[in-house]
Design an enzyme around this catalytic site. Structure first.
Site, PDB file in Angstrom:
ATOM      1  N   TRP A  26       0.650  -1.112   0.264  1.00 26.26           N
ATOM      2  CA  TRP A  26      -0.077   0.086   0.011  1.00 26.26           C
ATOM      3  C   TRP A  26       0.921   1.175  -0.068  1.00 26.26           C
ATOM      4  CZ3 TRP A  26      -0.643  -4.100   3.575  1.00 26.26           C
ATOM      5  CH2 TRP A  26      -0.013  -3.966   4.716  1.00 26.26           C
ATOM      6  N   ARG A  27       2.233   1.041   0.457  1.00 29.52           N
ATOM      7  CA  ARG A  27       3.072   2.396   0.299  1.00 29.52           C
ATOM      8  C   ARG A  27       3.542   2.507  -1.148  1.00 29.52           C
ATOM      9  NH1 ARG A  27       5.942   1.360   5.971  1.00 29.52           N
ATOM     10  NH2 ARG A  27       4.655   2.192   7.226  1.00 29.52           N
ATOM     11  N   GLU A  39      -5.865   0.747   5.118  1.00 30.33           N
ATOM     12  CA  GLU A  39      -6.013   1.348   6.479  1.00 30.33           C
ATOM     13  C   GLU A  39      -7.119   0.603   7.184  1.00 30.33           C
ATOM     14  OE1 GLU A  39      -4.059   3.091   8.198  1.00 30.33           O
ATOM     15  OE2 GLU A  39      -2.766   3.505   6.505  1.00 30.33           O
ATOM     16  N   GLN A  44      -6.719  -2.839  14.278  1.00 35.77           N
ATOM     17  CA  GLN A  44      -6.619  -4.126  15.243  1.00 35.77           C
ATOM     18  C   GLN A  44      -6.256  -5.371  14.708  1.00 35.77           C
ATOM     19  OE1 GLN A  44     -10.309  -2.975  15.249  1.00 35.77           O
ATOM     20  NE2 GLN A  44     -10.694  -2.626  17.419  1.00 35.77           N
ATOM     21  N   THR A  45      -5.294  -5.297  13.518  1.00 34.37           N
ATOM     22  CA  THR A  45      -4.829  -6.449  12.957  1.00 34.37           C
ATOM     23  C   THR A  45      -3.204  -6.287  12.576  1.00 34.37           C
ATOM     24  OG1 THR A  45      -6.631  -6.676  11.843  1.00 34.37           O
ATOM     25  CG2 THR A  45      -4.942  -7.809  10.927  1.00 34.37           C
ATOM     26  N   TYR A  84     -13.460  -8.991  12.939  1.00 30.91           N
ATOM     27  CA  TYR A  84     -13.995  -7.747  12.772  1.00 30.91           C
ATOM     28  C   TYR A  84     -14.673  -7.383  11.417  1.00 30.91           C
ATOM     29  CZ  TYR A  84     -11.040  -7.077  16.837  1.00 30.91           C
ATOM     30  OH  TYR A  84     -10.481  -7.249  18.079  1.00 30.91           O
ATOM     31  N   TYR A 122      -9.790   7.951  12.855  1.00 32.32           N
ATOM     32  CA  TYR A 122      -8.562   7.386  12.444  1.00 32.32           C
ATOM     33  C   TYR A 122      -8.558   7.184  10.884  1.00 32.32           C
ATOM     34  CZ  TYR A 122      -4.767   4.139  11.341  1.00 32.32           C
ATOM     35  OH  TYR A 122      -3.765   3.802  10.415  1.00 32.32           O
ATOM     36  N   ASP A 140      -3.662   5.622  16.002  1.00 35.96           N
ATOM     37  CA  ASP A 140      -3.936   4.396  16.014  1.00 35.96           C
ATOM     38  C   ASP A 140      -3.369   4.002  17.551  1.00 35.96           C
ATOM     39  OD1 ASP A 140      -1.289   4.106  15.440  1.00 35.96           O
ATOM     40  OD2 ASP A 140      -1.688   2.091  14.048  1.00 35.96           O
ATOM     41  N   CYS A 194       9.211   1.774  19.144  1.00 32.54           N
ATOM     42  CA  CYS A 194       8.701   2.104  20.298  1.00 32.54           C
ATOM     43  C   CYS A 194       7.797   1.104  20.794  1.00 32.54           C
ATOM     44  CB  CYS A 194       8.041   3.727  20.158  1.00 32.54           C
ATOM     45  SG  CYS A 194       7.892   4.209  21.845  1.00 32.54           S
ATOM     46  N   CYS A 210      12.016  12.914  23.422  1.00 31.41           N
ATOM     47  CA  CYS A 210      11.114  12.025  24.394  1.00 31.41           C
ATOM     48  C   CYS A 210      11.321  12.266  25.835  1.00 31.41           C
ATOM     49  CB  CYS A 210      11.496  10.629  23.869  1.00 31.41           C
ATOM     50  SG  CYS A 210      10.323   9.216  24.800  1.00 31.41           S
TER      51      CYS A 210
HETATM   52 FE1  SF4 Z   1       9.779   5.316  22.476  1.00 27.74          FE
HETATM   53 FE2  SF4 Z   1      10.836   7.368  23.646  1.00 27.74          FE
HETATM   54 FE3  SF4 Z   1      12.108   5.034  23.859  1.00 27.74          FE
HETATM   55 FE4  SF4 Z   1      11.965   6.282  21.270  1.00 27.74          FE
HETATM   56  S1  SF4 Z   1      13.210   7.137  23.252  1.00 27.74           S
HETATM   57  S2  SF4 Z   1      11.732   4.252  21.827  1.00 27.74           S
HETATM   58  S3  SF4 Z   1      10.256   7.367  21.509  1.00 27.74           S
HETATM   59  S4  SF4 Z   1      10.178   5.577  24.688  1.00 27.74           S
END
Ligand code: SF4
Length: 359
Positions: A26-27, A39, A44-45, A84, A122, A140, A194, A210
């Site tokens: 899709w990109r 999308e 949820q998948t 779903y 969303y 999301d 993350c 962060c």
């Molecule tokens: Fe997530 Fe912050 Fe760690 Fe980056 S630095 S992975 S945004 S918690």
């Protein structure tokens, strides 16, 4: 967050995304319809689960017109196993509206797009930013976690107020240029770096911006309310055979798994045996008197909010006309034809126990 810090965050993340984004079909598609299908499927998948469905769906329904022309049953059959199912029904209905009201093209207009069935905040933000460059956020689960960590939100993100606050933060972060790339970059960071447990902060391109990392809170955020245990129910299911055919029923549109076909039955009441339940349910659901015979199989299936054990028994019912009283439709079908119908995952396993292959 100061303007400088926000701009630095945007620059770093977009640079990382350009280099590290996964090559997903899709990109590569510059087609709003294909982006929209992706999308919807990805809600949820997991990407790896959605990929084969995405390819099969677009092969069968390459345009909104093709999707609009298809029967509901054909759409649900392609979707079978993805779960779903309301998403598939909404997509199908929305495709019809796109053909009738927008000349077969996904509208390049967030307001018009968000009026289509199944298009929430969303989906609207994701499709309109990626396909048309509208400056909208797409929050999301991945994006919510990332943003909660960036801003060290120490509130349960299940709460409506916290969710609203996260949307506000997300909207404020979307850059004027390449908003679609930005939204995908935030979600990609959430999916690849993350991650929910054990975020890979040392290799994170935006760790200097962060707050959670700065305060050592990355493992504690996002906070969530404790989950309630999932309830479990028993369901009696009748495998009713007559002259080489088996009875299947279509679930009502407003029910869970609405539009799918299944072997008839229902929830076992307190103090009721599975056999008594099947006799009662078949009379209520399709006006049929049955004699319950041998046990076939027990099938347990877990949904997001419910665990169900289907207790399946062969039944005899030599005569009597079937009427769809508690279901949308009821049919006698040859065993080999049952797999032409869209079935819930648990009923596919009953089909396997009967020795019939799903298609
Ligand atoms: Fe997530 Fe912050 Fe760690 Fe980056 S630095 S992975 S945004 S918690």
């Amino acid at each position: 967050m100061s303007n400088d810090r926000r701009r630095s965050l945007q620059r770093r993340l977009l640079t990382w995304f350009r280099k590290h984004k996964r090559d997903l079909p899709w990109r590569r598609a510059n087609d709003p319809y294909k982006i929209w299908v992706a999308e919807v499927m990805l809600q949820q998948t997991q990407v790896s689960t959605a990929l084969p469905y995405y390819r099969a769906f677009l092969k069968r329904f390459p345009t909104a017109r093709a999707l609009a022309k298809a029967s509901e049953q054909a759409v649900l059959k392609i979707w079978q196993g993805l779960g779903y199912y309301r998403r598939a029904l909404n997509l199908h209905e929305a495709a019809g509206r796109i053909v009738r009201e927008h000349g077969g093209r996904v509208p390049d207009d967030p307001k018009a797009f968000s009026r289509l069935p199944g298009v929430g905040r969303y989906t609207c933000g994701a499709v309109q930013s990626i396909a048309f460059g509208h400056r909208l956020a797409a929050l999301d689960g991945n994006a919510a976690r990332v943003i909660a960590r960036w801003f060290a939100v120490e509130e349960s993100i299940d709460r409506a107020a916290a969710r609203r606050a996260l949307w506000d933060l997300a909207e404020a972060l979307v850059p004027q240029r390449r908003p679609g790339d930005w939204n995908q970059a935030v979600m990609e960071l959430g999916s690849e770096v993350c991650v929910p447990r054990g975020p890979r902060c040392p290799r994170c391109p935006v760790r200097t911006a962060c707050r959670a990392f700065e305060c050592g809170l990355q493992e504690n955020i996002p906070m969530r309310r404790p989950r309630r245990p999932i309830p479990h129910i028993d369901v009696g299911v009748g495998i009713v055979r007559r002259r080489g055919r088996i009875l299947i029923c279509k679930r009502r549109a407003d029910a869970m798994l609405g539009g799918l076909w299944e072997f008839p039955g229902g929830k076992v009441r307190p103090g009721e045996s599975a056999a008594d339940c099947i006799r009662r349910e078949l009379a209520e659901e399709c006006a049929l008197d049955v004699a319950v015979g041998d046990h076939l199989v027990d099938v347990t299936h877990t949904y997001s909010h419910l665990r169900v054990t289907l207790r399946c028994y062969y039944c005899r019912s030599p005569r009597g006309r079937v009427r769809a009283l508690g279901c949308a439709d009821a049919r006698w079908v040859r065993p080999a034809e049952i797999a032409d119908y869209p079935l819930p995952a648990a009923d596919v396993r009953i089909l396997e126990a009967l020795g019939v292959e799903d298609k």
